[in-house]
Design a protein around this motif. Structure first.
Motif, PDB file in Angstrom:
ATOM      1  N   PHE A 185     175.842 -40.403  78.526  1.00  0.00           N
ATOM      2  CA  PHE A 185     176.860 -41.318  79.042  1.00  0.00           C
ATOM      3  C   PHE A 185     177.030 -41.143  80.544  1.00  0.00           C
ATOM      4  O   PHE A 185     177.009 -42.126  81.296  1.00  0.00           O
ATOM      5  CB  PHE A 185     178.195 -41.072  78.328  1.00  0.00           C
ATOM      6  CG  PHE A 185     179.327 -41.888  78.892  1.00  0.00           C
ATOM      7  CD1 PHE A 185     179.432 -43.239  78.610  1.00  0.00           C
ATOM      8  CD2 PHE A 185     180.280 -41.300  79.714  1.00  0.00           C
ATOM      9  CE1 PHE A 185     180.468 -44.002  79.131  1.00  0.00           C
ATOM     10  CE2 PHE A 185     181.314 -42.047  80.244  1.00  0.00           C
ATOM     11  CZ  PHE A 185     181.418 -43.403  79.953  1.00  0.00           C
ATOM     12  N   TYR A 186     177.195 -39.897  80.984  1.00  0.00           N
ATOM     13  CA  TYR A 186     177.320 -39.629  82.419  1.00  0.00           C
ATOM     14  C   TYR A 186     176.078 -40.120  83.167  1.00  0.00           C
ATOM     15  O   TYR A 186     176.166 -40.715  84.246  1.00  0.00           O
ATOM     16  CB  TYR A 186     177.501 -38.123  82.662  1.00  0.00           C
ATOM     17  CG  TYR A 186     178.904 -37.603  82.485  1.00  0.00           C
ATOM     18  CD1 TYR A 186     179.632 -37.112  83.561  1.00  0.00           C
ATOM     19  CD2 TYR A 186     179.507 -37.569  81.234  1.00  0.00           C
ATOM     20  CE1 TYR A 186     180.916 -36.613  83.407  1.00  0.00           C
ATOM     21  CE2 TYR A 186     180.787 -37.073  81.055  1.00  0.00           C
ATOM     22  CZ  TYR A 186     181.490 -36.598  82.141  1.00  0.00           C
ATOM     23  OH  TYR A 186     182.760 -36.103  81.978  1.00  0.00           O
ATOM     24  N   GLY A 187     174.904 -39.831  82.577  1.00  0.00           N
ATOM     25  CA  GLY A 187     173.654 -40.224  83.217  1.00  0.00           C
ATOM     26  C   GLY A 187     173.512 -41.736  83.330  1.00  0.00           C
ATOM     27  O   GLY A 187     173.042 -42.249  84.352  1.00  0.00           O
ATOM     28  N   ALA A 188     173.920 -42.466  82.291  1.00  0.00           N
ATOM     29  CA  ALA A 188     173.825 -43.923  82.308  1.00  0.00           C
ATOM     30  C   ALA A 188     174.701 -44.507  83.417  1.00  0.00           C
ATOM     31  O   ALA A 188     174.283 -45.423  84.140  1.00  0.00           O
ATOM     32  CB  ALA A 188     174.233 -44.497  80.953  1.00  0.00           C
ATOM     33  N   ILE A 189     175.917 -43.971  83.560  1.00  0.00           N
ATOM     34  CA  ILE A 189     176.803 -44.431  84.631  1.00  0.00           C
ATOM     35  C   ILE A 189     176.170 -44.130  85.986  1.00  0.00           C
ATOM     36  O   ILE A 189     176.188 -44.967  86.907  1.00  0.00           O
ATOM     37  CB  ILE A 189     178.181 -43.756  84.529  1.00  0.00           C
ATOM     38  CG1 ILE A 189     178.875 -44.141  83.221  1.00  0.00           C
ATOM     39  CG2 ILE A 189     179.056 -44.142  85.734  1.00  0.00           C
ATOM     40  CD1 ILE A 189     179.151 -45.609  83.068  1.00  0.00           C
TER      41      ILE A 189
END
Length: 255
Positions: free
Chosen positions: A56-60
């Motif tokens: 999730f953090y990486g996608a953002i």
């Protein structure tokens, strides 16, 4: 070879259109999640919740950093005159180097939450990235964007709409930055390498692959060549990656 001229819309439901490029992004994040879950089974310091949060953090970081990086690195004049243009995603424009910096910053926040060190996370993340890069380049190919230079080489691809043959640089990048980089990093990471070395190898190989392919890729029209009649923004941004990667791998070797 003849460019197949694929419809960028994969599915038209009338009230909504699903684009191949969006599907490629979904495949990128899905492949990263599945690979992360597989790697976590072999390590004792990762759990399912951490993997889901990391993705999730990486996608953002990818989306926000990629878009901001494009505006700053490739379209600064437009951004300065109209900062809201950053939200005009329908016009396209994403930068790998911006996305890379976005992911690095996102992982800093992730590490604070889970009390992990920066390179512990980045060494874990690095082998998960290349397949996603490959999917992204396939999306570029389907969209008919980021073509290479005009060529008469048998390695070129004839584009009927343009009436010329060009190097399919998107496919070259999908192969080198996607498949080859993934195989090398995945195999290397299984050999219990020293901390920082997986991240360093990612920086070196991606930087080299991108630098080389830029010689046959057409630079962004609003920038052109920056110097010497051949230096592109992609090459300029890749050089620090190579230098940093060499520094980190030498540091890891000394340690």
């Amino acid at each position: 070879m003849i460019y197949p001229d694929i419809n960028p819309i994969a599915l038209d439901l009338g009230f909504v259109q699903i684009y191949w490029y969006g599907i490629m992004y979904l495949l990128a994040f899905l492949s990263a999640y599945l690979l992360a879950y597989h790697r976590a089974k072999q390590l004792n310091n990762w759990n399912k919740q951490q993997i889901e949060d990391m993705i999730f953090y990486g996608a953002i970081g990818v989306v926000a950093g990629g878009r901001l990086g494009y505006m700053l690195f490739y379209n600064l004049e437009v951004f300065l005159s109209d900062p809201l243009a950053i939200f005009a995603v329908q016009n396209g424009g994403m930068s790998f180097h911006g996305g890379f910096l976005g992911v690095a910053m996102a992982m800093v926040l992730f590490n604070r939450k889970y009390n992990k060190t920066f390179f512990t996370t980045m060494d874990f993340v690095a082998p998960l990235v290349p397949l996603g890069l490959g999917f992204g380049r396939i999306g570029n190919f389907i969209n008919g964007e980021l073509w290479g230079k005009v060529t008469s080489s048998p390695f070129g691809m004839y584009i009927q709409e343009q009436g010329v043959a060009r190097y399919p640089s998107q496919l070259y990048e999908a192969f080198l930055e996607g498949l080859v980089l993934f195989i090398v990093l995945w195999v290397f990471s299984k050999k219990s390498p020293a901390p920082m070395s997986v991240s360093a190898l990612f920086l070196i190989l991606y930087g080299l692959f991108r630098f080389i392919i830029e010689f046959v890729r057409v630079p962004d029209v609003q920038l052109g060549y920056l110097a010497f009649g051949w230096l592109t923004m992609g090459q300029l941004l890749s050089l620090p990656m190579i230098v940093l990667g060499v520094y980190l791998i030498l540091k890891a070797k000394r340690a």
